[in-house]
Scaffold this motif. Structure first.
Motif, PDB file in Angstrom:
ATOM      1  N   MET A   1       6.148   8.553  -0.576  1.00 29.62           N
ATOM      2  CA  MET A   1       7.111   8.987   0.415  1.00 29.62           C
ATOM      3  C   MET A   1       8.175   9.816  -0.304  1.00 29.62           C
ATOM      4  O   MET A   1       8.695   9.399  -1.330  1.00 29.62           O
ATOM      5  CB  MET A   1       7.743   7.749   1.078  1.00 29.62           C
ATOM      6  CG  MET A   1       8.835   8.073   2.044  1.00 29.62           C
ATOM      7  SD  MET A   1       9.591   6.628   2.823  1.00 29.62           S
ATOM      8  CE  MET A   1       8.219   5.822   3.553  1.00 29.62           C
ATOM      9  N   ASN A  17      10.090   5.071  11.256  1.00 33.55           N
ATOM     10  CA  ASN A  17       9.013   4.658  12.145  1.00 33.55           C
ATOM     11  C   ASN A  17       8.224   3.535  11.465  1.00 33.55           C
ATOM     12  O   ASN A  17       8.484   3.175  10.323  1.00 33.55           O
ATOM     13  CB  ASN A  17       8.129   5.840  12.559  1.00 33.55           C
ATOM     14  CG  ASN A  17       7.412   6.479  11.395  1.00 33.55           C
ATOM     15  OD1 ASN A  17       6.992   5.809  10.463  1.00 33.55           O
ATOM     16  ND2 ASN A  17       7.250   7.791  11.455  1.00 33.55           N
ATOM     17  N   VAL A  18       7.270   2.999  12.148  1.00 32.11           N
ATOM     18  CA  VAL A  18       6.507   1.858  11.634  1.00 32.11           C
ATOM     19  C   VAL A  18       5.781   2.216  10.350  1.00 32.11           C
ATOM     20  O   VAL A  18       5.737   1.418   9.409  1.00 32.11           O
ATOM     21  CB  VAL A  18       5.516   1.345  12.708  1.00 32.11           C
ATOM     22  CG1 VAL A  18       4.614   0.262  12.149  1.00 32.11           C
ATOM     23  CG2 VAL A  18       6.269   0.831  13.916  1.00 32.11           C
ATOM     24  N   ASP A  19       5.229   3.419  10.276  1.00 32.09           N
ATOM     25  CA  ASP A  19       4.528   3.832   9.058  1.00 32.09           C
ATOM     26  C   ASP A  19       5.477   3.862   7.864  1.00 32.09           C
ATOM     27  O   ASP A  19       5.121   3.449   6.763  1.00 32.09           O
ATOM     28  CB  ASP A  19       3.888   5.210   9.238  1.00 32.09           C
ATOM     29  CG  ASP A  19       2.713   5.181  10.198  1.00 32.09           C
ATOM     30  OD1 ASP A  19       2.068   4.115  10.317  1.00 32.09           O
ATOM     31  OD2 ASP A  19       2.444   6.214  10.826  1.00 32.09           O
ATOM     32  N   HIS A  20       6.694   4.364   8.080  1.00 31.01           N
ATOM     33  CA  HIS A  20       7.682   4.389   6.998  1.00 31.01           C
ATOM     34  C   HIS A  20       8.017   2.970   6.536  1.00 31.01           C
ATOM     35  O   HIS A  20       8.073   2.690   5.330  1.00 31.01           O
ATOM     36  CB  HIS A  20       8.972   5.086   7.444  1.00 31.01           C
ATOM     37  CG  HIS A  20       8.815   6.557   7.661  1.00 31.01           C
ATOM     38  ND1 HIS A  20       9.510   7.227   8.633  1.00 31.01           N
ATOM     39  CD2 HIS A  20       8.046   7.489   7.045  1.00 31.01           C
ATOM     40  CE1 HIS A  20       9.174   8.506   8.603  1.00 31.01           C
ATOM     41  NE2 HIS A  20       8.290   8.684   7.644  1.00 31.01           N
ATOM     42  N   ALA A  22       6.198   0.262   6.818  1.00 30.44           N
ATOM     43  CA  ALA A  22       5.040  -0.315   6.130  1.00 30.44           C
ATOM     44  C   ALA A  22       4.941   0.215   4.711  1.00 30.44           C
ATOM     45  O   ALA A  22       4.645  -0.539   3.774  1.00 30.44           O
ATOM     46  CB  ALA A  22       3.762  -0.020   6.907  1.00 30.44           C
ATOM     47  N   GLN A  23       5.202   1.507   4.500  1.00 26.14           N
ATOM     48  CA  GLN A  23       5.159   2.088   3.156  1.00 26.14           C
ATOM     49  C   GLN A  23       6.241   1.502   2.258  1.00 26.14           C
ATOM     50  O   GLN A  23       5.988   1.166   1.103  1.00 26.14           O
ATOM     51  CB  GLN A  23       5.329   3.607   3.215  1.00 26.14           C
ATOM     52  CG  GLN A  23       4.103   4.342   3.684  1.00 26.14           C
ATOM     53  CD  GLN A  23       4.342   5.848   3.712  1.00 26.14           C
ATOM     54  OE1 GLN A  23       5.473   6.317   3.845  1.00 26.14           O
ATOM     55  NE2 GLN A  23       3.257   6.598   3.595  1.00 26.14           N
ATOM     56  N   ARG A  31       4.278  -6.852   3.239  1.00 24.70           N
ATOM     57  CA  ARG A  31       3.567  -6.178   4.318  1.00 24.70           C
ATOM     58  C   ARG A  31       4.249  -6.455   5.638  1.00 24.70           C
ATOM     59  O   ARG A  31       4.896  -7.485   5.824  1.00 24.70           O
ATOM     60  CB  ARG A  31       2.096  -6.564   4.356  1.00 24.70           C
ATOM     61  CG  ARG A  31       1.844  -8.000   4.677  1.00 24.70           C
ATOM     62  CD  ARG A  31       0.345  -8.311   4.590  1.00 24.70           C
ATOM     63  NE  ARG A  31       0.141  -9.713   4.869  1.00 24.70           N
ATOM     64  CZ  ARG A  31      -0.503 -10.185   5.922  1.00 24.70           C
ATOM     65  NH1 ARG A  31      -1.037  -9.359   6.782  1.00 24.70           N
ATOM     66  NH2 ARG A  31      -0.638 -11.472   6.112  1.00 24.70           N
ATOM     67  N   GLU A  47      -9.376  -2.410   9.960  1.00 22.41           N
ATOM     68  CA  GLU A  47      -9.241  -0.989   9.671  1.00 22.41           C
ATOM     69  C   GLU A  47     -10.587  -0.279   9.722  1.00 22.41           C
ATOM     70  O   GLU A  47     -10.688   0.873  10.120  1.00 22.41           O
ATOM     71  CB  GLU A  47      -8.596  -0.788   8.296  1.00 22.41           C
ATOM     72  CG  GLU A  47      -8.161   0.626   8.060  1.00 22.41           C
ATOM     73  CD  GLU A  47      -7.286   0.766   6.843  1.00 22.41           C
ATOM     74  OE1 GLU A  47      -7.422   1.799   6.182  1.00 22.41           O
ATOM     75  OE2 GLU A  47      -6.491  -0.133   6.562  1.00 22.41           O
ATOM     76  N   ASN A  51     -11.503   3.134  11.998  1.00 25.53           N
ATOM     77  CA  ASN A  51     -11.911   4.378  11.364  1.00 25.53           C
ATOM     78  C   ASN A  51     -13.376   4.737  11.591  1.00 25.53           C
ATOM     79  O   ASN A  51     -13.859   5.695  11.012  1.00 25.53           O
ATOM     80  CB  ASN A  51     -11.615   4.318   9.874  1.00 25.53           C
ATOM     81  CG  ASN A  51     -10.132   4.322   9.614  1.00 25.53           C
ATOM     82  OD1 ASN A  51      -9.390   5.028  10.279  1.00 25.53           O
ATOM     83  ND2 ASN A  51      -9.689   3.529   8.674  1.00 25.53           N
TER      84      ASN A  51
END
Length: 109
Positions: A1, A17-20, A22-23, A31, A47, A51
């Motif tokens: 990031m 956001n949620v992705d940020h 989580a990272q 987690r 996952e 995918n």
């Protein structure tokens, strides 16, 4: 990031956001989880399921239950498929999807 993203989140946490999140948590060895009203963690969607893609590289629609192509396959015998079973498939007919879901819940033997 990028550092600029971290600085923006530090300055305005509501922009994360949620992705940020989580990272950032992952970098700290943590987690992000969702818990129910009793505090029990909810398992995330597998996952691998999320995918899975068809032969054209498209993701399967979320409302369809993707399953291995080794079972019944609706494209069997169609000349355009050259008899090649896909790695994954789904049931096109709603009644068949409902029957399979009921069977998997143990409602049918």
């Amino acid at each position: 990031m990028p550092q600029s993203t971290v600085a923006r989140i530090e300055h305005s946490p509501e922009k994360a956001n949620v992705d940020h999140l989580a990272q950032l948590l992952g970098a700290a060895g943590l987690r992000l989880v969702v818990v129910d009203s009793d505090g029990n963690p909810i398992d995330p969607q597998d996952e691998a399921d999320a995918n899975r893609r068809d032969r054209s590289g498209r993701r399967y629609p979320a409302h369809l239950d993707v399953r291995p192509g080794t079972e019944y396959w609706w494209g069997e015998g169609w000349p355009m498929f050259d008899g090649k079973r896909p790695e994954y498939t789904f049931d096109r007919a709603r009644h068949r999807r409902n029957w399979r879901r009921a069977r998997d819940r143990g409602e049918y033997d």
